[in-house]
Scaffold this motif. Structure first.
Motif, short mmCIF file in Angstrom:
data_model
loop_
_atom_site.label_atom_id
_atom_site.label_comp_id
_atom_site.label_asym_id
_atom_site.label_seq_id
_atom_site.Cartn_x
_atom_site.Cartn_y
_atom_site.Cartn_z
N ASP A 96 0.91 -1.01 0.03
CA ASP A 96 -0.02 -0.18 -0.07
C ASP A 96 1.07 1.26 0.02
O ASP A 96 0.29 2.21 0.02
N GLY A 97 2.04 1.20 -0.25
CA GLY A 97 3.05 2.21 -0.05
C GLY A 97 3.66 2.45 1.22
O GLY A 97 4.41 3.64 1.27
N THR A 98 3.03 2.14 2.39
CA THR A 98 3.86 2.38 3.65
C THR A 98 5.13 1.97 3.71
O THR A 98 5.91 0.86 3.26
N THR A 99 6.09 3.07 4.04
CA THR A 99 7.47 2.81 3.93
C THR A 99 8.09 3.31 5.22
O THR A 99 7.95 4.07 5.88
N ILE A 100 9.19 2.32 5.49
CA ILE A 100 10.14 2.49 6.90
C ILE A 100 11.45 2.55 6.14
O ILE A 100 11.90 1.70 5.52
N LEU A 101 12.49 3.24 6.63
CA LEU A 101 13.81 3.23 6.52
C LEU A 101 14.26 3.25 7.73
O LEU A 101 14.19 4.10 8.60
N ILE A 102 15.31 2.19 7.98
CA ILE A 102 16.20 2.15 9.29
C ILE A 102 17.50 2.36 9.15
O ILE A 102 18.02 1.52 8.20
N ASP A 103 17.88 3.41 9.36
CA ASP A 103 19.33 4.04 9.11
C ASP A 103 19.54 4.42 7.86
O ASP A 103 18.86 4.01 7.14
N SER A 104 20.62 5.21 7.48
CA SER A 104 20.78 5.85 6.08
C SER A 104 22.22 5.71 5.54
O SER A 104 22.64 6.49 4.98
N ASP A 129 7.17 7.02 5.69
CA ASP A 129 6.41 7.18 6.83
C ASP A 129 7.17 7.16 8.17
O ASP A 129 6.79 7.95 8.88
N LEU A 130 8.20 6.41 8.08
CA LEU A 130 9.03 6.14 9.55
C LEU A 130 10.43 6.23 9.19
O LEU A 130 10.88 5.10 8.50
N LEU A 131 11.43 7.16 9.59
CA LEU A 131 12.66 6.97 9.51
C LEU A 131 13.31 6.67 10.86
O LEU A 131 13.32 7.68 11.58
N ILE A 132 14.03 5.60 11.09
CA ILE A 132 14.38 5.17 12.37
C ILE A 132 16.30 5.32 12.24
O ILE A 132 16.72 4.44 11.56
N PHE A 133 16.71 6.23 13.11
CA PHE A 133 18.02 6.31 13.15
C PHE A 133 18.44 5.30 14.37
O PHE A 133 18.17 5.86 15.51
N THR A 134 19.01 4.38 14.29
CA THR A 134 19.24 3.18 15.31
C THR A 134 20.04 4.00 16.54
O THR A 134 19.90 4.03 17.63
N HIS A 135 20.90 4.77 15.97
CA HIS A 135 21.98 5.56 16.88
C HIS A 135 22.75 6.43 16.07
O HIS A 135 22.39 6.64 14.71
N ASN A 136 23.41 7.38 16.51
CA ASN A 136 23.75 8.45 16.04
C ASN A 136 25.38 8.42 15.40
O ASN A 136 25.94 9.53 15.12
N ILE A 141 23.67 7.40 10.28
CA ILE A 141 22.98 8.56 9.89
C ILE A 141 23.40 9.14 8.67
O ILE A 141 22.58 10.06 8.20
N GLY A 142 24.56 8.59 8.13
CA GLY A 142 25.14 9.08 7.00
C GLY A 142 24.40 10.36 6.38
O GLY A 142 24.50 11.41 6.79
N TYR A 143 23.86 10.20 5.15
CA TYR A 143 22.97 11.26 4.52
C TYR A 143 21.84 11.54 4.99
O TYR A 143 20.96 11.79 4.28
N GLY A 144 21.48 11.32 6.45
CA GLY A 144 20.11 11.58 7.00
C GLY A 144 19.60 12.74 6.77
O GLY A 144 18.41 12.97 6.43
N VAL A 171 21.68 16.46 10.70
CA VAL A 171 20.61 15.79 10.87
C VAL A 171 19.54 16.51 11.67
O VAL A 171 18.29 16.67 11.40
N LEU A 172 20.11 17.03 12.79
CA LEU A 172 19.02 17.49 13.89
C LEU A 172 18.58 18.85 13.31
O LEU A 172 17.40 18.98 13.25
N ASP A 173 19.59 19.46 12.19
CA ASP A 173 18.78 20.83 11.85
C ASP A 173 17.79 20.43 10.86
O ASP A 173 16.81 21.14 10.54
#
Length: 339
Positions: A96-104, A129-136, A141-144, A171-173
């Motif tokens: 249905d198009g729902t998309t999750i990305l874990i880390d970048s 829909d959801l971007l999870i950065f497991t840690h920093n 977080i690459g090109y997050g 990334v924070l900015d």
């Protein structure tokens, strides 16, 4: 950690709102024309019943997000463990198009391969829909920041453990300047994203300021198939989770810390009982990933291992009936001769 901005209405959402209002006005005019011209007599409905019916139609128009959706309905899902070099990036997409990305991925990739891959699978400017950065760490977080800027990211998860790197600040900015919802999930929290059931296994409230051990560990379930994603968490965290009797059983696992010997302990394997495992690492990396001991721990349990070094991008397709298939970009699964 500074407070994040609350989600704002995007330009696209404003345009949709205007369209809904215009459509509602047109329907309202048509309704009352039909009402007073007697065109609705054949329905057998009273005036009040017709008004109530029309009110329900307006609610559906102005609040489409309120429509009930069967989020438990099975649908084909594709999980791509992207070839991100000495980094990690996992793209999960439902039919249905729902998309999750874990880390970048890793920031040192001058070709920005992660962006090329997302353009291919998500579409330029598409929705995540959801971007999870497991840690920093920079290899997660690459090109997050570019992802948040280039795509329509609805929600961002981070572990709340500050870092000092420039990429972390970027990334924070990017999060602050976006319309994305920002969260720092903790162990025990659950979330439904489209057909995906997400259970947060770690971290808990007691942070020791260790990026790896504060990784966001999640179990993601779709079509009764479970994946376990543990970032760079070490064996000490795995042990604590197992001793806390948390349920980490899974059909497959993404090996911790790029397949390092410091993760994917014997206890973790026995507790998760995976049917196969995957690691993400770069060819000829200076860290010695994946670790021979970690690979052997899986082999001793006759668990197949796939890795981006040998296989490139690894695609797991989960079918509606709960079965799955695995396709690799190149090579075969790692066997005894590939050590």
């Amino acid at each position: 950690m500074a407070n994040r901005k609350k989600k704002k209405m995007t330009k696209k959402q404003k345009e949709q709102r205007t369209k809904w209002i215009f459509t509602g006005i047109v329907l309202l005019i048509v309704f009352f024309m039909g009402l007073f011209l007697g065109e609705n007599k054949q329905t057998g409905l009273t005036l009040n019943e017709r008004i109530e019916s029309f009110k329900e139609e307006l609610v559906a128009i102005f609040n489409p997000e309120k429509e009930e959706v069967d989020q438990t309905k099975n649908q084909e899902t594709t999980i791509r463990f992207l070839d991100a070099g000495q980094g990690s990036a996992t793209l999960i997409q439902a039919e249905d198009g729902t998309t999750i990305l874990i880390d970048s991925g890793r920031y040192e990739d001058k070709d920005k391969k992660i962006i090329q891959q997302l353009d291919q699978y998500v579409g330029t400017g598409g929705t995540i829909d959801l971007l999870i950065f497991t840690h920093n760490d920079s290899d997660h977080i690459g090109y997050g920041d570019l992802i948040i800027n280039y795509y329509d990211v609805k929600e961002v998860w981070m572990n709340g453990n500050d870092a000092t790197s420039k990429i972390y600040e970027r990334v924070l900015d990017a999060v602050d300047e976006s319309n994305a919802i920002y969260s720092e999930p903790k162990a025990g929290e659950n979330k439904q994203v489209g057909p995906f059931q997400i259970e947060v296994i770690s971290p808990n409230e007691q942070s020791d300021d260790d990026q790896n051990d504060d990784s966001i560990i999640t179990k993601i379930t779709v079509n009764q198939v479970i994946g376990l994603f543990s970032g760079d968490a070490s064996q000490s965290i795995e042990k604590a989770i197992v001793e806390a009797r948390m349920d980490v059983t899974a059909d497959f696992i993404l090996m911790g810390h790029h397949g390092s010997d410091t993760s994917t302990s014997q206890e973790w394997i026995q507790a998760s009982q995976p049917e196969f495992a995957i690691f993400s690492a770069g060819k000829n990396n200076s860290y010695g990933h994946p670790g021979e001991e970690a690979i052997n721990r899986l082999r001793e349990q006759s668990i197949p291992v796939y890795g981006t070094i040998e296989n490139g991008t690894i695609t797991v397709t989960i079918h509606e009936d709960g079965t799955y298939s695995i396709q690799t970009e190149k090579g075969e699964n790692l066997d005894e001769d590939d050590a």
